[in-house]
Design a protein around this motif. Structure first.
Motif, PDB file in Angstrom:
ATOM      1  N   ILE A   1      37.519  61.247 -10.099  1.00  0.00           N
ATOM      2  CA  ILE A   1      37.638  62.652  -9.669  1.00  0.00           C
ATOM      3  C   ILE A   1      38.278  62.720  -8.282  1.00  0.00           C
ATOM      4  O   ILE A   1      39.214  63.486  -8.044  1.00  0.00           O
ATOM      5  CB  ILE A   1      36.245  63.327  -9.655  1.00  0.00           C
ATOM      6  CG1 ILE A   1      35.733  63.499 -11.079  1.00  0.00           C
ATOM      7  CG2 ILE A   1      36.286  64.665  -8.926  1.00  0.00           C
ATOM      8  CD1 ILE A   1      34.246  63.762 -11.185  1.00  0.00           C
ATOM      9  N   ILE A   2      37.758  61.874  -7.381  1.00  0.00           N
ATOM     10  CA  ILE A   2      38.243  61.892  -5.996  1.00  0.00           C
ATOM     11  C   ILE A   2      39.746  61.645  -5.943  1.00  0.00           C
ATOM     12  O   ILE A   2      40.463  62.240  -5.134  1.00  0.00           O
ATOM     13  CB  ILE A   2      37.506  60.804  -5.171  1.00  0.00           C
ATOM     14  CG1 ILE A   2      36.039  61.175  -4.997  1.00  0.00           C
ATOM     15  CG2 ILE A   2      38.143  60.626  -3.812  1.00  0.00           C
ATOM     16  CD1 ILE A   2      35.207  60.045  -4.434  1.00  0.00           C
ATOM     17  N   ALA A   3      40.223  60.774  -6.822  1.00  0.00           N
ATOM     18  CA  ALA A   3      41.645  60.396  -6.813  1.00  0.00           C
ATOM     19  C   ALA A   3      42.559  61.596  -7.058  1.00  0.00           C
ATOM     20  O   ALA A   3      43.733  61.580  -6.689  1.00  0.00           O
ATOM     21  CB  ALA A   3      41.888  59.319  -7.868  1.00  0.00           C
ATOM     22  N   LYS A   4      42.020  62.654  -7.648  1.00  0.00           N
ATOM     23  CA  LYS A   4      42.855  63.822  -7.980  1.00  0.00           C
ATOM     24  C   LYS A   4      42.943  64.839  -6.842  1.00  0.00           C
ATOM     25  O   LYS A   4      43.664  65.822  -6.956  1.00  0.00           O
ATOM     26  CB  LYS A   4      42.266  64.536  -9.202  1.00  0.00           C
ATOM     27  CG  LYS A   4      42.329  63.735 -10.468  1.00  0.00           C
ATOM     28  CD  LYS A   4      41.792  64.599 -11.604  1.00  0.00           C
ATOM     29  CE  LYS A   4      41.320  63.724 -12.752  1.00  0.00           C
ATOM     30  NZ  LYS A   4      40.313  64.369 -13.568  1.00  0.00           N
ATOM     31  N   TYR A   5      42.163  64.646  -5.803  1.00  0.00           N
ATOM     32  CA  TYR A   5      42.092  65.666  -4.747  1.00  0.00           C
ATOM     33  C   TYR A   5      42.389  65.065  -3.378  1.00  0.00           C
ATOM     34  O   TYR A   5      42.172  63.875  -3.152  1.00  0.00           O
ATOM     35  CB  TYR A   5      40.698  66.301  -4.716  1.00  0.00           C
ATOM     36  CG  TYR A   5      40.366  67.064  -5.971  1.00  0.00           C
ATOM     37  CD1 TYR A   5      40.700  68.405  -6.106  1.00  0.00           C
ATOM     38  CD2 TYR A   5      39.724  66.422  -7.034  1.00  0.00           C
ATOM     39  CE1 TYR A   5      40.396  69.101  -7.269  1.00  0.00           C
ATOM     40  CE2 TYR A   5      39.425  67.111  -8.207  1.00  0.00           C
ATOM     41  CZ  TYR A   5      39.758  68.454  -8.313  1.00  0.00           C
ATOM     42  OH  TYR A   5      39.467  69.132  -9.470  1.00  0.00           O
ATOM     43  N   LYS A   6      42.817  65.949  -2.478  1.00  0.00           N
ATOM     44  CA  LYS A   6      42.989  65.532  -1.089  1.00  0.00           C
ATOM     45  C   LYS A   6      41.672  65.850  -0.374  1.00  0.00           C
ATOM     46  O   LYS A   6      41.296  67.018  -0.243  1.00  0.00           O
ATOM     47  CB  LYS A   6      44.150  66.313  -0.468  1.00  0.00           C
ATOM     48  CG  LYS A   6      44.516  65.808   0.910  1.00  0.00           C
ATOM     49  CD  LYS A   6      45.620  66.667   1.513  1.00  0.00           C
ATOM     50  CE  LYS A   6      45.879  66.332   2.965  1.00  0.00           C
ATOM     51  NZ  LYS A   6      44.684  66.257   3.797  1.00  0.00           N
ATOM     52  N   ILE A   7      40.987  64.816   0.036  1.00  0.00           N
ATOM     53  CA  ILE A   7      39.661  64.984   0.658  1.00  0.00           C
ATOM     54  C   ILE A   7      39.732  64.447   2.084  1.00  0.00           C
ATOM     55  O   ILE A   7      40.382  63.429   2.342  1.00  0.00           O
ATOM     56  CB  ILE A   7      38.598  64.225  -0.173  1.00  0.00           C
ATOM     57  CG1 ILE A   7      38.462  64.893  -1.557  1.00  0.00           C
ATOM     58  CG2 ILE A   7      37.247  64.211   0.529  1.00  0.00           C
ATOM     59  CD1 ILE A   7      37.701  64.079  -2.558  1.00  0.00           C
ATOM     60  N   SER A   8      39.077  65.135   3.008  1.00  0.00           N
ATOM     61  CA  SER A   8      39.092  64.636   4.391  1.00  0.00           C
ATOM     62  C   SER A   8      37.703  64.195   4.860  1.00  0.00           C
ATOM     63  O   SER A   8      37.584  63.307   5.692  1.00  0.00           O
ATOM     64  CB  SER A   8      39.663  65.684   5.340  1.00  0.00           C
ATOM     65  OG  SER A   8      38.822  66.809   5.367  1.00  0.00           O
ATOM     66  N   LYS A   9      36.639  64.814   4.294  1.00  0.00           N
ATOM     67  CA  LYS A   9      35.288  64.455   4.752  1.00  0.00           C
ATOM     68  C   LYS A   9      34.337  64.340   3.571  1.00  0.00           C
ATOM     69  O   LYS A   9      34.492  65.060   2.572  1.00  0.00           O
ATOM     70  CB  LYS A   9      34.739  65.534   5.689  1.00  0.00           C
ATOM     71  CG  LYS A   9      35.317  65.482   7.078  1.00  0.00           C
ATOM     72  CD  LYS A   9      34.754  66.592   7.948  1.00  0.00           C
ATOM     73  CE  LYS A   9      35.450  66.591   9.296  1.00  0.00           C
ATOM     74  NZ  LYS A   9      35.235  67.829  10.021  1.00  0.00           N
ATOM     75  N   VAL A  10      33.347  63.479   3.731  1.00  0.00           N
ATOM     76  CA  VAL A  10      32.301  63.354   2.716  1.00  0.00           C
ATOM     77  C   VAL A  10      30.958  63.661   3.374  1.00  0.00           C
ATOM     78  O   VAL A  10      30.607  63.060   4.394  1.00  0.00           O
ATOM     79  CB  VAL A  10      32.276  61.935   2.102  1.00  0.00           C
ATOM     80  CG1 VAL A  10      31.220  61.855   1.008  1.00  0.00           C
ATOM     81  CG2 VAL A  10      33.650  61.563   1.539  1.00  0.00           C
ATOM     82  N   CYS A  11      30.232  64.607   2.775  1.00  0.00           N
ATOM     83  CA  CYS A  11      28.925  64.995   3.298  1.00  0.00           C
ATOM     84  C   CYS A  11      27.838  64.372   2.440  1.00  0.00           C
ATOM     85  O   CYS A  11      27.752  64.640   1.235  1.00  0.00           O
ATOM     86  CB  CYS A  11      28.785  66.518   3.273  1.00  0.00           C
ATOM     87  SG  CYS A  11      29.915  67.341   4.395  1.00  0.00           S
ATOM     88  N   GLY A  12      27.023  63.539   3.057  1.00  0.00           N
ATOM     89  CA  GLY A  12      25.929  62.885   2.354  1.00  0.00           C
ATOM     90  C   GLY A  12      24.586  63.381   2.855  1.00  0.00           C
ATOM     91  O   GLY A  12      24.506  64.296   3.691  1.00  0.00           O
ATOM     92  N   PHE A  13      23.517  62.765   2.338  1.00  0.00           N
ATOM     93  CA  PHE A  13      22.167  63.240   2.660  1.00  0.00           C
ATOM     94  C   PHE A  13      21.778  63.009   4.116  1.00  0.00           C
ATOM     95  O   PHE A  13      20.918  63.696   4.638  1.00  0.00           O
ATOM     96  CB  PHE A  13      21.142  62.579   1.727  1.00  0.00           C
ATOM     97  CG  PHE A  13      20.927  61.118   2.019  1.00  0.00           C
ATOM     98  CD1 PHE A  13      21.880  60.177   1.683  1.00  0.00           C
ATOM     99  CD2 PHE A  13      19.762  60.688   2.630  1.00  0.00           C
ATOM    100  CE1 PHE A  13      21.687  58.828   1.965  1.00  0.00           C
ATOM    101  CE2 PHE A  13      19.543  59.352   2.896  1.00  0.00           C
ATOM    102  CZ  PHE A  13      20.517  58.419   2.572  1.00  0.00           C
TER     103      PHE A  13
END
Ligand SMILES: [Zn+2]
Ligand SMILES: [Zn+2]
Length: 235
Positions: free
Chosen positions: A204-216
């Motif tokens: 899924i991630i490979a299809k989008y331009k992501i800059s940040k990941v929010c975790g717990f």
């Protein structure tokens, strides 16, 4: 404010309408429980901005194992992803609270009663014993979109586990956690299915331009997170 409701100081789990001897989430004895009213008096909910439209929500002081929730404010609407353990009347209440999974439902029932917000979770996570006392207004299935937020049903750590993407920010809660610079899958769940869900998330991630990941318990830039995540998947 509320009917009978207790919060476990060890993990932050809310027990709605019952007073057990031991916390159903972490097993702590009832001497570790405080009432929801006491919780609201002793703890606050503080928002820290992650981006212009996204903020991280936490109880302050820290409340046991509480996982960070996130607030998205966009187009005049507010949605939370997951919910703090503390009910704080002063915090801007959302129109909707959507969950990654059923482990940390926080004080969602109190926000729901107070502000009339709608609670949503994947159907497969909606009927666990840990959901006792909580009401869900919307039960999701599969991948879908909620007000500009993409929901991806990952399964694995819990059967209904859902990751969310809002613009360039990904929300993964406790699916993986950092141990120094390494990521590890959440060990509390089926090992094989959790690893399978990891592959699904990677695709899924490979299809989008992501800059940040929010975790717990972290917000990471994508480069650091992806390096560690790909290393984890290759193990
Ligand atoms: Zn507990
Ligand atoms: Zn969990």
């Amino acid at each position: 404010m509320s009917n009978e409701q207790y919060i476990c100081l060890t993990c932050g789990y809310n027990m709605v309408g019952y007073y057990p001897d031991f916390c159903p989430f972490c097993g702590a004895p009832k001497k570790r429980f405080i009432t929801a009213d006491e919780c609201s008096n002793r703890f606050d909910v503080v928002a820290n901005q992650v981006s212009e439209e996204v903020a991280k929500l936490n109880s302050v002081p820290a409340l046991g194992l509480e996982h960070s929730a996130y607030r998205i404010t966009t187009g005049g609407r507010t949605i939370w992803i997951d919910c703090p353990s503390t009910f704080a009347a002063k915090i801007v209440t959302p129109a909707k609270i959507i969950f990654t999974h059923h482990h940390f439902l926080g004080a969602v029932n109190l926000y729901r009663d107070y502000a009339g917000c709608k609670a949503g979770i994947n159907r497969a996570d909606s009927a666990f014993e840990l959901c006792r006392g909580f009401t869900f207004d919307e039960l999701f299935e599969g991948d879908h979109e909620i007000d500009g937020i993409n929901a991806f049903h990952i399964d694995g750590h819990t059967p209904g586990f859902t990751c969310y993407l809002f613009k360039d920010i990904l929300f993964v809660c406790d699916y993986v956690s950092f141990h120094s610079d390494e990521l590890k899958f959440n060990p509390f769940g089926p090992v094989e299915e959790t690893a399978e869900g990891g592959k699904k998330l990677s695709a899924i991630i490979a299809k989008y331009k992501i800059s940040k990941v929010c975790g717990f318990n972290y917000v990471s830039d994508i480069e650091k997170w992806q390096r560690a995540f790909q290393k984890l998947l290759s193990k």
